[in-house]
Design a protein around this motif. Structure first.
Motif, mmCIF file in Angstrom:
data_model
loop_
_atom_site.group_PDB
_atom_site.id
_atom_site.type_symbol
_atom_site.label_atom_id
_atom_site.label_comp_id
_atom_site.label_asym_id
_atom_site.label_seq_id
_atom_site.Cartn_x
_atom_site.Cartn_y
_atom_site.Cartn_z
ATOM 1 N N ARG A 52 0.697 -1.277 0.109
ATOM 2 C CA ARG A 52 0.098 0.179 0.042
ATOM 3 C C ARG A 52 0.985 1.430 0.021
ATOM 4 O O ARG A 52 2.010 1.461 0.772
ATOM 5 N N SER A 53 0.675 2.319 -1.075
ATOM 6 C CA SER A 53 1.345 3.379 -0.953
ATOM 7 C C SER A 53 0.847 4.257 -0.096
ATOM 8 O O SER A 53 -0.427 4.614 0.172
ATOM 9 N N SER A 54 1.803 5.327 0.485
ATOM 10 C CA SER A 54 1.334 6.326 1.181
ATOM 11 C C SER A 54 0.988 7.528 0.585
ATOM 12 O O SER A 54 0.592 8.496 1.055
ATOM 13 N N TYR A 55 1.278 7.479 -0.728
ATOM 14 C CA TYR A 55 0.865 8.636 -1.681
ATOM 15 C C TYR A 55 -0.535 8.504 -2.091
ATOM 16 O O TYR A 55 -1.144 7.434 -2.011
ATOM 17 N N PRO A 56 -1.128 9.851 -2.394
ATOM 18 C CA PRO A 56 -2.345 9.905 -2.896
ATOM 19 C C PRO A 56 -2.396 9.506 -4.227
ATOM 20 O O PRO A 56 -1.375 9.108 -4.914
ATOM 21 N N GLU A 57 -3.770 9.011 -4.569
ATOM 22 C CA GLU A 57 -4.134 8.653 -6.076
ATOM 23 C C GLU A 57 -3.360 9.663 -7.047
ATOM 24 O O GLU A 57 -3.120 9.132 -8.048
ATOM 25 N N ARG A 58 -3.838 10.753 -6.602
ATOM 26 C CA ARG A 58 -3.326 11.886 -7.839
ATOM 27 C C ARG A 58 -2.250 12.819 -6.938
ATOM 28 O O ARG A 58 -2.763 13.311 -6.028
ATOM 29 N N VAL A 59 -1.285 12.784 -7.316
ATOM 30 C CA VAL A 59 -0.084 13.849 -6.925
ATOM 31 C C VAL A 59 -0.399 15.111 -7.655
ATOM 32 O O VAL A 59 -0.437 15.185 -8.845
ATOM 33 N N THR A 60 -0.297 16.179 -6.746
ATOM 34 C CA THR A 60 -0.481 17.480 -7.367
ATOM 35 C C THR A 60 0.942 18.210 -7.407
ATOM 36 O O THR A 60 2.037 17.610 -6.478
ATOM 37 N N PHE A 61 1.031 19.000 -8.303
ATOM 38 C CA PHE A 61 2.604 19.702 -8.664
ATOM 39 C C PHE A 61 2.183 21.283 -8.361
ATOM 40 O O PHE A 61 3.343 21.817 -8.792
ATOM 41 N N ASP A 62 1.574 21.542 -7.500
ATOM 42 C CA ASP A 62 1.512 23.264 -7.462
ATOM 43 C C ASP A 62 2.185 23.817 -6.510
ATOM 44 O O ASP A 62 2.367 24.944 -6.266
ATOM 45 N N GLN A 63 2.947 22.887 -5.690
ATOM 46 C CA GLN A 63 3.635 23.314 -4.497
ATOM 47 C C GLN A 63 3.074 24.419 -3.625
ATOM 48 O O GLN A 63 3.567 25.247 -2.922
ATOM 49 N N ALA A 64 1.870 23.998 -3.416
ATOM 50 C CA ALA A 64 0.670 25.139 -2.766
ATOM 51 C C ALA A 64 1.126 25.078 -1.107
ATOM 52 O O ALA A 64 0.741 26.203 -0.475
#
Length: 256
Positions: free
Chosen positions: A10-22
């Protein structure tokens, strides 16, 4: 002995990684895709194209010029200039007012110029955001101060160059220009922004040497425009912070 059944990790990352550096106040990403990712969540956009669009913008607007960015040359650019009651920059960098920063040192106040460029001008023409500034090494600190007055979050967008087939070529000069602005910005910096600032710090004592040895700098020098490279390498000699207002860059003194 029964073999253990394989189970997916199981990955700890979300299903969709965002790249906005928000999660950071100061962000940095390359080119049009970077602009599209960061602009929606940023108060201020800073476009960087050191050799030569934003250096030309700084020099022209500091003299009171009004500069309209446009992504194309030729008949389309000429028609665009006519529609704005403006003059089209010379396609020949060696004559008239052109993309050469040196050529714009005598631009008359109030002169309306359409300035095509496939990198910085293309980004400036495509952007849809209320606060867009143009920065280079010459005005990096001034633009950082203006950005701090205008918003809490800043997206710094190095334009980069393009290879012959049109793909993005990250460039030394725009990475250093972005880093110079970021180094002068307060607040939290994304890793991307921190790396740009570190590159600027590394080359700060010899920006001229770095630009002259870079691919873009060598190209201009070989074409006879070493003066443009020298002008672009000057650090914080300008207090101007050009802002995009109604499709044109003007000095911040003239902008709202």
């Amino acid at each position: 002995m029964r073999a253990a059944l394989w189970r997916p990790v199981r990955s700890s990352y979300p299903e969709r990684v965002t790249f906005d550096q928000a999660e950071f106040q100061v962000r940095c990403e390359w080119g049009l895709r970077g602009l599209r990712e960061l602009a929606p969540v940023s108060d201020v956009i800073v476009i960087i194209d050191v050799l030569s669009f934003t250096t030309a913008i700084d020099i022209a607007t500091a003299r009171g010029g009004v500069v309209f960015p446009y992504p194309l040359k030729g008949e389309a650019a000429a028609s665009y200039a006519d529609s704005l009651d403006a003059r089209l920059a010379s396609p020949d960098r060696g004559s008239g007012f052109s993309l050469s920063p040196a050529s714009l040192r005598s631009l008359p106040p109030g002169y309306r110029l359409v300035l095509p460029s496939p990198n910085g001008a293309a980004l400036s023409f495509a952007v849809d955001h209320p606060i867009v500034l143009a920065a280079c090494l010459r005005n990096a600190a001034a633009v950082a101060r203006a950005a701090a007055r205008l918003g809490e979050t800043v997206a710094v967008i190095p334009a980069g160059e393009t290879w012959g087939a049109g793909e993005l070529r990250p460039s030394v000069e725009d990475w250093l220009g972005a880093g110079a602005v970021i180094a002068a910005c307060g607040g939290s910096h994304s890793p991307e922004a921190s790396l740009a600032a570190a590159a600027f710090s590394y080359f700060r004592e010899d920006l001229s040497g770095a630009l002259r040895a870079s691919g873009s700098g060598k190209e201009l020098i070989e074409r006879g425009f070493g003066l443009d490279v020298g002008l672009a390498a000057e650090l914080n000699v300008s207090t101007n912070s050009p802002r995009l207002v109604t499709r044109a860059f003007v000095s911040a003194i003239l902008s709202p």
